[in-house]
Design a protein around this motif. Structure first.
Motif, PDB file in Angstrom:
ATOM      1  N   ASP A  51      -7.100 -16.966  -5.041  1.00 23.78           N
ATOM      2  CA  ASP A  51      -8.305 -17.617  -5.576  1.00 23.78           C
ATOM      3  C   ASP A  51      -9.542 -17.248  -4.752  1.00 23.78           C
ATOM      4  N   MET A  52      -9.394 -17.244  -3.439  1.00 19.09           N
ATOM      5  CA  MET A  52     -10.532 -16.939  -2.573  1.00 19.09           C
ATOM      6  C   MET A  52     -10.998 -15.501  -2.759  1.00 19.09           C
ATOM      7  N   ILE A  53     -10.058 -14.556  -2.763  1.00 19.00           N
ATOM      8  CA  ILE A  53     -10.418 -13.146  -2.897  1.00 19.00           C
ATOM      9  C   ILE A  53     -11.014 -12.868  -4.272  1.00 19.00           C
ATOM     10  N   ARG A  54     -10.480 -13.506  -5.305  1.00 17.49           N
ATOM     11  CA  ARG A  54     -11.016 -13.304  -6.656  1.00 17.49           C
ATOM     12  C   ARG A  54     -12.476 -13.741  -6.720  1.00 17.49           C
ATOM     13  N   GLY A  55     -12.776 -14.884  -6.127  1.00 16.46           N
ATOM     14  CA  GLY A  55     -14.166 -15.349  -6.121  1.00 16.46           C
ATOM     15  C   GLY A  55     -15.073 -14.429  -5.337  1.00 16.46           C
ATOM     16  N   PHE A  56     -14.604 -13.971  -4.175  1.00 20.55           N
ATOM     17  CA  PHE A  56     -15.402 -13.055  -3.371  1.00 20.55           C
ATOM     18  C   PHE A  56     -15.669 -11.747  -4.119  1.00 20.55           C
ATOM     19  N   ASP A  61     -18.946  -7.716  -6.637  1.00 20.30           N
ATOM     20  CA  ASP A  61     -19.103  -6.706  -7.690  1.00 20.30           C
ATOM     21  C   ASP A  61     -20.456  -6.849  -8.379  1.00 20.30           C
ATOM     22  N   GLY A  62     -20.821  -8.094  -8.709  1.00 16.64           N
ATOM     23  CA  GLY A  62     -22.124  -8.310  -9.341  1.00 16.64           C
ATOM     24  C   GLY A  62     -23.283  -7.939  -8.433  1.00 16.64           C
ATOM     25  N   LEU A  63     -23.184  -8.317  -7.166  1.00 18.87           N
ATOM     26  CA  LEU A  63     -24.244  -7.981  -6.210  1.00 18.87           C
ATOM     27  C   LEU A  63     -24.360  -6.479  -6.021  1.00 18.87           C
ATOM     28  N   LEU A  64     -23.226  -5.801  -5.938  1.00 14.48           N
ATOM     29  CA  LEU A  64     -23.245  -4.359  -5.699  1.00 14.48           C
ATOM     30  C   LEU A  64     -23.865  -3.603  -6.865  1.00 14.48           C
ATOM     31  N   ALA A 156     -17.919  -5.648   2.945  1.00 12.82           N
ATOM     32  CA  ALA A 156     -17.152  -6.865   2.675  1.00 12.82           C
ATOM     33  C   ALA A 156     -15.958  -6.569   1.776  1.00 12.82           C
ATOM     34  N   LYS A 157     -16.141  -5.693   0.789  1.00 11.17           N
ATOM     35  CA  LYS A 157     -15.023  -5.326  -0.082  1.00 11.17           C
ATOM     36  C   LYS A 157     -13.944  -4.600   0.707  1.00 11.17           C
ATOM     37  N   GLN A 158     -14.340  -3.787   1.668  1.00 12.01           N
ATOM     38  CA  GLN A 158     -13.357  -3.118   2.510  1.00 12.01           C
ATOM     39  C   GLN A 158     -12.610  -4.123   3.383  1.00 12.01           C
ATOM     40  N   TRP A 159     -13.323  -5.112   3.901  1.00 17.89           N
ATOM     41  CA  TRP A 159     -12.668  -6.159   4.692  1.00 17.89           C
ATOM     42  C   TRP A 159     -11.645  -6.911   3.840  1.00 17.89           C
ATOM     43  N   LEU A 160     -12.030  -7.228   2.604  1.00 21.08           N
ATOM     44  CA  LEU A 160     -11.111  -7.945   1.722  1.00 21.08           C
ATOM     45  C   LEU A 160      -9.900  -7.090   1.374  1.00 21.08           C
ATOM     46  N   GLN A 161     -10.128  -5.795   1.203  1.00 21.82           N
ATOM     47  CA  GLN A 161      -9.007  -4.901   0.928  1.00 21.82           C
ATOM     48  C   GLN A 161      -8.024  -4.884   2.095  1.00 21.82           C
ATOM     49  N   ALA A 162      -8.565  -4.840   3.308  1.00 22.71           N
ATOM     50  CA  ALA A 162      -7.699  -4.870   4.494  1.00 22.71           C
ATOM     51  C   ALA A 162      -6.996  -6.218   4.619  1.00 22.71           C
ATOM     52  N   TYR A 163      -7.681  -7.287   4.216  1.00 25.43           N
ATOM     53  CA  TYR A 163      -7.104  -8.629   4.317  1.00 25.43           C
ATOM     54  C   TYR A 163      -5.900  -8.783   3.390  1.00 25.43           C
ATOM     55  N   THR A 164      -5.968  -8.148   2.216  1.00 27.46           N
ATOM     56  CA  THR A 164      -4.904  -8.315   1.223  1.00 27.46           C
ATOM     57  C   THR A 164      -3.832  -7.238   1.319  1.00 27.46           C
ATOM     58  N   THR A 165      -3.886  -6.412   2.343  1.00 28.78           N
ATOM     59  CA  THR A 165      -2.850  -5.390   2.507  1.00 28.78           C
ATOM     60  C   THR A 165      -1.479  -6.051   2.656  1.00 28.78           C
ATOM     61  N   VAL A 166      -0.518  -5.547   1.901  1.00 31.23           N
ATOM     62  CA  VAL A 166       0.826  -6.126   1.931  1.00 31.23           C
ATOM     63  C   VAL A 166       1.473  -5.861   3.289  1.00 31.23           C
ATOM     64  N   TRP A 188     -15.407 -14.122  12.098  1.00 35.83           N
ATOM     65  CA  TRP A 188     -16.526 -13.257  11.726  1.00 35.83           C
ATOM     66  C   TRP A 188     -17.389 -13.860  10.635  1.00 35.83           C
ATOM     67  N   ARG A 189     -17.090 -15.104  10.239  1.00 39.49           N
ATOM     68  CA  ARG A 189     -17.917 -15.851   9.279  1.00 39.49           C
ATOM     69  C   ARG A 189     -18.101 -15.081   7.964  1.00 39.49           C
ATOM     70  N   MET A 190     -16.972 -14.649   7.412  1.00 35.69           N
ATOM     71  CA  MET A 190     -17.032 -13.908   6.159  1.00 35.69           C
ATOM     72  C   MET A 190     -17.655 -14.726   5.038  1.00 35.69           C
ATOM     73  N   HIS A 191     -17.303 -16.008   4.970  1.00 37.68           N
ATOM     74  CA  HIS A 191     -17.870 -16.856   3.916  1.00 37.68           C
ATOM     75  C   HIS A 191     -19.396 -16.905   4.022  1.00 37.68           C
ATOM     76  N   GLU A 192     -19.912 -17.064   5.241  1.00 43.35           N
ATOM     77  CA  GLU A 192     -21.354 -17.155   5.422  1.00 43.35           C
ATOM     78  C   GLU A 192     -22.034 -15.819   5.104  1.00 43.35           C
ATOM     79  N   ILE A 193     -21.407 -14.708   5.492  1.00 41.65           N
ATOM     80  CA  ILE A 193     -22.002 -13.395   5.235  1.00 41.65           C
ATOM     81  C   ILE A 193     -22.110 -13.140   3.737  1.00 41.65           C
ATOM     82  N   ILE A 194     -21.016 -13.362   3.019  1.00 43.69           N
ATOM     83  CA  ILE A 194     -21.051 -13.135   1.572  1.00 43.69           C
ATOM     84  C   ILE A 194     -22.003 -14.112   0.897  1.00 43.69           C
TER      85      ILE A 194
END
Length: 219
Positions: A51-56, A61-64, A156-166, A188-194
């Motif tokens: 849920d968190m990654i989907r929202g991020f 995507d819209g911002l980019l 941020a998308k790269q960070w999320l990709q690394a976060y979800t690595t199996v 690293w305050r990802m929520h605040e950065i995004i």
């Protein structure tokens, strides 16, 4: 009597009985590598992270997309307005030559020299005004903030990709690695950065419209 482990998902309204899903741990294995507590943790963490990654990702995507298109628009306009900043030597030369011709004619026909209109430019004059500097400065600042938004979105998308690595290993190892990654996001305050990225883009838009207003007013 042992209490069953239940978890109620608010979104789906389902109740998960993890005592039925996972067998009871053998005595002394309650905190082992494949203990039920770690499996339950991994299941719940997976749902939470999804849920968190989907929202991020939806937000990024819209911002980019918007930041990329907006940067292209600002760059196109800036390429036109910035052309007035270099001093136009040809324009200065034309004014000085015109003034010189007037002086020669005045000398020939006896016209008073003081009545000759002087050139607004000298050899070291600038042909652009303060408004030109402000317009281009606002456009450049807007472009920098827009590109910064795009860059941070990609990172941020790269960070999320690394976060979800199996990850592989025991349930305990997977739980520890997930916790380590989540702690890194918090540190690293990802929520605040995004959450700050839309604000940066709004400031960029405000600067652009301010520069556009100044540019149109001087036409």
């Amino acid at each position: 009597m042992k209490n069953a482990i239940h978890f109620k998902r608010i979104t789906g309204g389902k109740t998960y009985n993890y005592e039925e899903k996972y067998p009871e741990d053998a005595p002394g294995e309650e905190v082992g590598d494949d203990a039920r507590v770690f499996k339950v943790y991994n299941d719940e963490a997976e749902k939470y992270d999804a849920d968190m990654i989907r929202g991020f990702r939806d937000s990024l995507d819209g911002l980019l997309v918007f930041a990329s298109l907006f940067s292209a628009v600002v760059t196109t306009i800036l390429m036109q307005t910035i052309q007035v900043l270099p001093t136009d030597q040809a324009r200065i030369a034309n004014y000085l030559l015109y003034e010189n011709n007037l002086l020669l004619r005045a000398n020939g026909n006896g016209t008073i020299i003081n009545t000759i209109i002087q050139s607004p430019y000298g050899p070291d004059s600038n042909t652009f005004g303060t408004n030109d500097v402000w317009v281009n400065a606002l456009f450049i600042a807007s472009l920098v903030l827009s590109l910064t938004t795009a860059l941070l979105s990609v990172l941020a998308k790269q960070w999320l990709q690394a976060y979800t690595t199996v990850t592989s290993g025991s349930a305990r190892d997977v739980a520890l690695i997930r916790h380590l990654r989540f702690a890194g996001l918090e540190r690293w305050r990802m929520h605040e950065i995004i959450g700050t990225l839309p604000l940066i883009l709004h400031i960029s838009l405000a600067l652009f419209f301010t520069g556009l207003f100044v540019f149109i007013r001087t036409l």
